[in-house]
Enzyme design. Structure first.
Site, PDB file in Angstrom:
ATOM      1  N   GLY A  90       0.825  -1.204   0.000  1.00  0.00           N
ATOM      2  CA  GLY A  90       0.000   0.000   0.000  1.00  0.00           C
ATOM      3  C   GLY A  90       0.856   1.248   0.000  1.00  0.00           C
ATOM      4  N   HIS A  91       1.937   1.217  -0.822  1.00  0.00           N
ATOM      5  CA  HIS A  91       2.821   2.377  -0.917  1.00  0.00           C
ATOM      6  C   HIS A  91       3.661   2.275  -2.186  1.00  0.00           C
ATOM      7  CE1 HIS A  91       5.388  -0.641   1.103  1.00  0.00           C
ATOM      8  NE2 HIS A  91       6.356  -0.090   0.379  1.00  0.00           N
ATOM      9  N   ALA A  92       4.394   3.341  -2.452  1.00  0.00           N
ATOM     10  CA  ALA A  92       5.383   3.380  -3.534  1.00  0.00           C
ATOM     11  C   ALA A  92       6.649   3.991  -2.958  1.00  0.00           C
ATOM     12  CB  ALA A  92       4.870   4.218  -4.704  1.00  0.00           C
TER      13      ALA A  92
END
Length: 134
Positions: free
Chosen positions: A47-49
């Protein structure tokens, strides 16, 4: 999309196989290694980059899906072989899901933990990608 499958050399042996991860296998300098385990099958991780950090995900045991998004295209990669890893380069939103029982995900990272490298809000990710397109 800014990802690729990395083939990890393995030595076949009737007593059991050995996979070897050395500097020439990982296309960056390894700075951090961690692993995910005991993840409930209905849970989602990621749930991130990352703006700068590269990551190599390897399924040491079991299987899981990696849902990738570059802001325009979406792709799901199922990881289920411990001699194949997924290299996730910069500016790719990732979510890990559908963990099988007993699955273990090893992550080899190009950077130590640095919160400012993370984009944890999807709308902020889209804005960041659009602002940094060439």
């Amino acid at each position: 999309m800014n990802v690729e499958i990395i083939h990890i050399p393995k030595v076949n042996d009737i007593r059991g196989n050995i996979a070897v991860i050395e500097n020439n296998v990982v296309p960056f300098e390894m700075k951090r290694v961690y692993y995910l385990f005991d993840v409930p099958s209905n849970a989602r991780r990621g749930g991130h980059a990352h703006k700068d950090q590269l990551e190599l995900l390897i399924p040491l045991s079991g299987s899981f899906d990696v849902v990738l998004n570059d802001g325009k295209n979406k792709q799901t990669v199922t990881l289920n072989k411990p001699d194949k890893g997924l290299l996730i380069k910069t500016n790719i939103w990732r979510e890990l899901e559908n963990f099988s029982s007993g699955s273990v995900c090893l992550v080899i990272s190009s950077g130590e933990f640095f919160e400012e490298d993370y984009i944890r809000d999807y709308d902020a990710f889209i804005s960041y990608v659009e602002a940094n397109q060439m």
